[in-house]
Design a protein around this motif. Structure first.
Motif, PDB file in Angstrom:
ATOM      1  N   GLN A 150       0.817  -1.208   0.000  1.00 22.93           N
ATOM      2  CA  GLN A 150       0.000   0.000   0.000  1.00 22.93           C
ATOM      3  C   GLN A 150       0.854   1.261   0.000  1.00 22.93           C
ATOM      4  O   GLN A 150       0.406   2.311  -0.489  1.00 22.93           O
ATOM      5  CB  GLN A 150      -0.936  -0.003   1.209  1.00 22.93           C
ATOM      6  N   TYR A 151       2.076   1.186   0.545  1.00 23.07           N
ATOM      7  CA  TYR A 151       2.952   2.354   0.504  1.00 23.07           C
ATOM      8  C   TYR A 151       3.154   2.834  -0.931  1.00 23.07           C
ATOM      9  O   TYR A 151       3.060   4.025  -1.227  1.00 23.07           O
ATOM     10  CB  TYR A 151       4.318   2.022   1.117  1.00 23.07           C
ATOM     11  N   GLU A 152       3.446   1.888  -1.824  1.00 27.51           N
ATOM     12  CA  GLU A 152       3.636   2.288  -3.217  1.00 27.51           C
ATOM     13  C   GLU A 152       2.320   2.732  -3.830  1.00 27.51           C
ATOM     14  O   GLU A 152       2.267   3.733  -4.554  1.00 27.51           O
ATOM     15  CB  GLU A 152       4.224   1.144  -4.047  1.00 27.51           C
ATOM     16  N   ALA A 153       1.246   2.012  -3.550  1.00 25.94           N
ATOM     17  CA  ALA A 153      -0.050   2.348  -4.147  1.00 25.94           C
ATOM     18  C   ALA A 153      -0.516   3.743  -3.731  1.00 25.94           C
ATOM     19  O   ALA A 153      -1.081   4.485  -4.542  1.00 25.94           O
ATOM     20  CB  ALA A 153      -1.086   1.305  -3.750  1.00 25.94           C
ATOM     21  N   SER A 154      -0.265   4.115  -2.474  1.00 27.65           N
ATOM     22  CA  SER A 154      -0.762   5.391  -1.962  1.00 27.65           C
ATOM     23  C   SER A 154       0.216   6.546  -2.135  1.00 27.65           C
ATOM     24  O   SER A 154      -0.197   7.684  -2.359  1.00 27.65           O
ATOM     25  CB  SER A 154      -1.122   5.265  -0.475  1.00 27.65           C
ATOM     26  N   HIS A 155       1.506   6.255  -2.006  1.00 27.96           N
ATOM     27  CA  HIS A 155       2.510   7.324  -1.996  1.00 27.96           C
ATOM     28  C   HIS A 155       3.480   7.259  -3.172  1.00 27.96           C
ATOM     29  O   HIS A 155       4.280   8.190  -3.350  1.00 27.96           O
ATOM     30  CB  HIS A 155       3.304   7.272  -0.686  1.00 27.96           C
ATOM     31  N   GLY A 156       3.436   6.163  -3.918  1.00 27.10           N
ATOM     32  CA  GLY A 156       4.356   6.031  -5.041  1.00 27.10           C
ATOM     33  C   GLY A 156       5.746   5.601  -4.655  1.00 27.10           C
ATOM     34  O   GLY A 156       6.620   5.440  -5.509  1.00 27.10           O
ATOM     35  N   THR A 157       5.994   5.376  -3.370  1.00 30.72           N
ATOM     36  CA  THR A 157       7.313   4.994  -2.886  1.00 30.72           C
ATOM     37  C   THR A 157       7.184   4.207  -1.591  1.00 30.72           C
ATOM     38  O   THR A 157       6.353   4.546  -0.736  1.00 30.72           O
ATOM     39  CB  THR A 157       8.207   6.228  -2.642  1.00 30.72           C
ATOM     40  N   VAL A 158       7.989   3.166  -1.443  1.00 30.09           N
ATOM     41  CA  VAL A 158       7.974   2.371  -0.221  1.00 30.09           C
ATOM     42  C   VAL A 158       8.625   3.128   0.928  1.00 30.09           C
ATOM     43  O   VAL A 158       8.059   3.242   2.030  1.00 30.09           O
ATOM     44  CB  VAL A 158       8.683   1.019  -0.446  1.00 30.09           C
ATOM     45  N   VAL A 159       9.815   3.663   0.690  1.00 33.72           N
ATOM     46  CA  VAL A 159      10.535   4.387   1.733  1.00 33.72           C
ATOM     47  C   VAL A 159       9.742   5.619   2.164  1.00 33.72           C
ATOM     48  O   VAL A 159       9.536   5.876   3.357  1.00 33.72           O
ATOM     49  CB  VAL A 159      11.940   4.787   1.250  1.00 33.72           C
ATOM     50  N   GLY A 160       9.274   6.389   1.187  1.00 37.84           N
ATOM     51  CA  GLY A 160       8.500   7.578   1.518  1.00 37.84           C
ATOM     52  C   GLY A 160       7.202   7.240   2.215  1.00 37.84           C
ATOM     53  O   GLY A 160       6.780   7.928   3.152  1.00 37.84           O
ATOM     54  N   GLY A 161       6.536   6.165   1.775  1.00 41.66           N
ATOM     55  CA  GLY A 161       5.292   5.755   2.411  1.00 41.66           C
ATOM     56  C   GLY A 161       5.503   5.371   3.858  1.00 41.66           C
ATOM     57  O   GLY A 161       4.691   5.714   4.734  1.00 41.66           O
ATOM     58  N   ALA A 162       6.596   4.664   4.135  1.00 42.60           N
ATOM     59  CA  ALA A 162       6.896   4.268   5.513  1.00 42.60           C
ATOM     60  C   ALA A 162       7.162   5.492   6.378  1.00 42.60           C
ATOM     61  O   ALA A 162       6.735   5.557   7.538  1.00 42.60           O
ATOM     62  CB  ALA A 162       8.087   3.323   5.530  1.00 42.60           C
ATOM     63  N   LEU A 163       7.868   6.472   5.825  1.00 48.30           N
ATOM     64  CA  LEU A 163       8.192   7.683   6.591  1.00 48.30           C
ATOM     65  C   LEU A 163       6.974   8.573   6.810  1.00 48.30           C
ATOM     66  O   LEU A 163       6.842   9.229   7.846  1.00 48.30           O
ATOM     67  CB  LEU A 163       9.286   8.478   5.868  1.00 48.30           C
ATOM     68  N   MET A 164       6.064   8.585   5.839  1.00 45.20           N
ATOM     69  CA  MET A 164       4.903   9.475   5.924  1.00 45.20           C
ATOM     70  C   MET A 164       3.728   8.864   6.678  1.00 45.20           C
ATOM     71  O   MET A 164       2.799   9.575   7.049  1.00 45.20           O
ATOM     72  CB  MET A 164       4.450   9.871   4.515  1.00 45.20           C
ATOM     73  N   THR A 165       3.746   7.559   6.886  1.00 47.19           N
ATOM     74  CA  THR A 165       2.646   6.903   7.588  1.00 47.19           C
ATOM     75  C   THR A 165       2.863   7.003   9.086  1.00 47.19           C
ATOM     76  O   THR A 165       3.815   6.456   9.638  1.00 47.19           O
ATOM     77  CB  THR A 165       2.538   5.429   7.177  1.00 47.19           C
ATOM     78  N   LYS A 166       1.967   7.702   9.765  1.00 46.72           N
ATOM     79  CA  LYS A 166       2.082   7.894  11.198  1.00 46.72           C
ATOM     80  C   LYS A 166       1.267   6.835  11.935  1.00 46.72           C
ATOM     81  O   LYS A 166       0.180   6.466  11.486  1.00 46.72           O
ATOM     82  CB  LYS A 166       1.587   9.289  11.593  1.00 46.72           C
ATOM     83  N   PRO A 167       1.756   6.366  13.069  1.00 46.89           N
ATOM     84  CA  PRO A 167       0.988   5.372  13.830  1.00 46.89           C
ATOM     85  C   PRO A 167      -0.299   5.971  14.367  1.00 46.89           C
ATOM     86  O   PRO A 167      -0.392   7.184  14.608  1.00 46.89           O
ATOM     87  CB  PRO A 167       1.950   4.990  14.963  1.00 46.89           C
ATOM     88  N   ASP A 168      -1.298   5.145  14.530  1.00 45.08           N
ATOM     89  CA  ASP A 168      -2.560   5.611  15.092  1.00 45.08           C
ATOM     90  C   ASP A 168      -2.344   6.125  16.504  1.00 45.08           C
ATOM     91  O   ASP A 168      -1.600   5.528  17.291  1.00 45.08           O
ATOM     92  CB  ASP A 168      -3.581   4.473  15.111  1.00 45.08           C
ATOM     93  N   PRO A 169      -2.979   7.252  16.848  1.00 47.65           N
ATOM     94  CA  PRO A 169      -2.820   7.778  18.218  1.00 47.65           C
ATOM     95  C   PRO A 169      -3.395   6.820  19.243  1.00 47.65           C
ATOM     96  O   PRO A 169      -4.374   6.112  18.993  1.00 47.65           O
ATOM     97  CB  PRO A 169      -3.604   9.098  18.176  1.00 47.65           C
ATOM     98  N   LEU A 170      -2.773   6.794  20.401  1.00 43.44           N
ATOM     99  CA  LEU A 170      -3.209   5.903  21.464  1.00 43.44           C
ATOM    100  C   LEU A 170      -4.400   6.531  22.194  1.00 43.44           C
ATOM    101  O   LEU A 170      -4.291   7.638  22.739  1.00 43.44           O
ATOM    102  CB  LEU A 170      -2.067   5.656  22.449  1.00 43.44           C
ATOM    103  N   PRO A 171      -5.564   5.868  22.205  1.00 44.44           N
ATOM    104  CA  PRO A 171      -6.732   6.447  22.880  1.00 44.44           C
ATOM    105  C   PRO A 171      -6.539   6.475  24.392  1.00 44.44           C
ATOM    106  O   PRO A 171      -5.828   5.651  24.962  1.00 44.44           O
ATOM    107  CB  PRO A 171      -7.870   5.507  22.483  1.00 44.44           C
ATOM    108  N   ASP A 172      -7.193   7.443  25.039  1.00 42.92           N
ATOM    109  CA  ASP A 172      -7.104   7.551  26.496  1.00 42.92           C
ATOM    110  C   ASP A 172      -7.650   6.314  27.184  1.00 42.92           C
ATOM    111  O   ASP A 172      -7.263   6.001  28.310  1.00 42.92           O
ATOM    112  CB  ASP A 172      -7.870   8.790  26.969  1.00 42.92           C
ATOM    113  N   SER A 173      -8.572   5.613  26.496  1.00 43.51           N
ATOM    114  CA  SER A 173      -9.204   4.434  27.097  1.00 43.51           C
ATOM    115  C   SER A 173      -8.348   3.173  27.003  1.00 43.51           C
ATOM    116  O   SER A 173      -8.763   2.113  27.481  1.00 43.51           O
ATOM    117  CB  SER A 173     -10.548   4.174  26.411  1.00 43.51           C
ATOM    118  N   ALA A 174      -7.176   3.268  26.386  1.00 35.17           N
ATOM    119  CA  ALA A 174      -6.315   2.093  26.238  1.00 35.17           C
ATOM    120  C   ALA A 174      -5.919   1.541  27.599  1.00 35.17           C
ATOM    121  O   ALA A 174      -5.698   2.298  28.548  1.00 35.17           O
ATOM    122  CB  ALA A 174      -5.064   2.454  25.448  1.00 35.17           C
ATOM    123  N   PRO A 175      -5.832   0.203  27.733  1.00 32.06           N
ATOM    124  CA  PRO A 175      -5.416  -0.390  29.007  1.00 32.06           C
ATOM    125  C   PRO A 175      -4.026   0.092  29.412  1.00 32.06           C
ATOM    126  O   PRO A 175      -3.200   0.456  28.564  1.00 32.06           O
ATOM    127  CB  PRO A 175      -5.406  -1.897  28.711  1.00 32.06           C
TER     128      PRO A 175
END
Length: 479
Positions: free
Chosen positions: A190-215
């Motif tokens: 999906q990195y290539e499909a969405s961003h056109g680059t694997v390295v760039g896609g990995a760098l631009m993809t941010k992890p989902d924020p941790l919800p306050d309700s997380a254990p």
């Protein structure tokens, strides 16, 4: 909907039953497992001296939604205090090796310094390769592509040969040349499909924020930067805890009860188990696709056919325990090593279990634990008689490899070997199209059937639990 039968007591089936019993009060949930135990390929063995050996998965990753999802489950079933965690800074996690006949064991890239230096097994620094990938145009068309072809096209043949090929052997026990990139590594595809680059896609993809309700356990993992973890008594503690919770909630669990047929009629089903017949409104199958194929009636033969086309491989596992420290000092702090498919070796790789989880060593004296993995797509090459390869054969190959690759000539103080028949499905080219066809057939016939487990959307424990939860939520949303 009043009754749901879950087929299979591996981690996928247990997770599905747990989610059902948690989310749908008053629902009659029945879990059917053909063997006499739960956990599937998750199997921990404790030696007489107190060491813990893993015959299946040995650690879980914390990263991503699926990783956090499993950590939440570990917390909810009361195992938070049993977690043994390893941070990302630990060399037993970051140092990963491969074996080459020309150079022996060599370390794979683990830091930014690799971008600027020439280090074996690569012919030059990796920076030019990384920069070139960012500006390389994306592939046109939607035709499926093998993992090897995708990586070779984006990052060159050396990365494909020495990094991705052995990774495919370690995860799938399969070949990068036949596995589908779209299905085996969907995020990277999906990195290539969405961003056109694997390295760039990995760098631009941010992890989902941790919800306050997380254990709190999930928050602790993020705060302390856990990379992987296990449980004090082994990973089999998780399926056992799930089983205990299910029984407390009134879920009917049938062990040692193989299913012999499933008959779907009029938006309901009859699950045949020996002389017993279970009437149900819906079936969640967590058994392998080829096993499910053999249970369906003749009127579902097209569905049965497509389920049968998902191949599997057989893997040998040899757990070895040695007295004292037997690994060469330079390798004591490493996760282990994998063997690229083009190298002349009979094993897939070796995990240095003592490096990451010394808490599982015997408590009375220093020792070393290693696990040798063999076979997979190459299982038939392990002996002269492909149909008659036994545990004695894989033990001999494992000990020979420990001697030849690591110089370990000591006799093991403990040794456990298993051959896991048809244990890992292979997401080969066209896998996603197969799944679309299977889904269409289920919908067209209005079959009250949900599919979870390793055969479909991920082979890791985290994937299996996450996909089971997703399937249950989707089912309950349409009730």
């Amino acid at each position: 909907m009043k009754t749901v039968v879950v087929l299979g007591g591996g981690i996928s089936g247990l997770a599905a039953a747990w989610r059902l019993s948690h989310r749908a009060k008053g629902l009659n949930v029945v879990l059917v497992e053909g063997s006499g135990r739960v956990g599937g390929w998750m199997q921990s063995v404790r030696t007489d001296e107190g060491a813990v050996l893993e015959l299946g998965p040995r650690s879980l990753r914390t990263a991503g939604p699926a990783g956090r999802n499993t950590l939440s489950l570990v917390s909810e079933v009361g195992l938070g205090g049993e977690v043994l965690a390893v941070p990302t800074s630990h060399k037993g996690v970051s140092r990963r090796l491969i074996f080459t006949s020309a150079h022996g064991l060599v370390e794979l890239p683990s830091s930014l310094s690799w971008l600027f230096r020439t280090r074996l097994p690569f012919s030059g620094p990796l920076l030019p390769t990384v920069l070139a990938e960012i500006f390389r145009p994306r592939r046109k068309g939607t035709e499926d592509e093998s993992v090897y072809d995708f990586i070779s096209r984006r990052l060159g043949s050396e990365i494909a040969d020495y990094v991705i090929d052995p990774m495919c052997r370690g995860i799938f026990a399969g070949s990068a040349r036949t596995l589908s990139m779209r299905s085996a590594f969907p995020a990277v595809h999906q990195y290539e499909a969405s961003h056109g680059t694997v390295v760039g896609g990995a760098l631009m993809t941010k992890p989902d924020p941790l919800p306050d309700s997380a254990p709190e356990l999930v928050k602790q993992a993020v705060r302390e930067k856990w990379a992987i973890y296990t449980l004090r008594s082994g990973l089999q503690s998780l399926p056992l805890a799930l089983l205990s919770t299910l029984e407390e909630r009134g879920v009917k669990v049938h062990l040692g009860t193989p299913c012999t047929a499933i008959n779907f009629r009029d938006q309901s089903a009859q699950v045949v188990c020996g002389d017993s017949v279970l009437d149900t409104d819906h079936v969640i199958s967590a058994i392998p696709s080829h096993a499910l194929s053999g249970l369906l009636s003749e009127d579902l033969s097209p569905l049965s056919h497509h389920l049968l086309t998902i191949p599997t491989v057989t893997v040998g596992v040899v757990c070895l325990e040695f007295k004292g420290r037997v690994l060469p000092p330079q390798y004591e702090e490493a996760f282990g090593y994998l063997v690229p498919s083009h190298q002349p070796a009979s094993i897939l790789g070796v995990v240095f279990d003592s490096s990451t989880f010394p808490q599982h060593n015997r408590p009375d004296l220093p020792s070393t634990r290693c696990t040798v993995m063999l076979g997979g797509e190459w299982f038939d090459t392990l002996g002269d008689d492909p149909g008659n390869i036994g545990t004695d054969d894989i033990i001999r190959i494992a000990l020979d490899s420990m001697r030849d690759h690591l110089g370990v000539t000591d006799e093991p103080s403990n040794m456990v070997a298993r051959i896991h028949q048809n244990c890992i499905p292979q997401y080969q080219l066209g896998h996603s199209q197969k799944l679309d066809t299977i889904s269409d057939l289920i919908q067209e016939k209005a079959v009250p059937l949900s599919l979870v487990g390793m055969s479909y959307h991920g082979v890791s424990v985290n994937d299996c639990i996450h996909n089971s939860f997703t399937a249950v939520d989707r089912l309950l949303a349409h009730v």
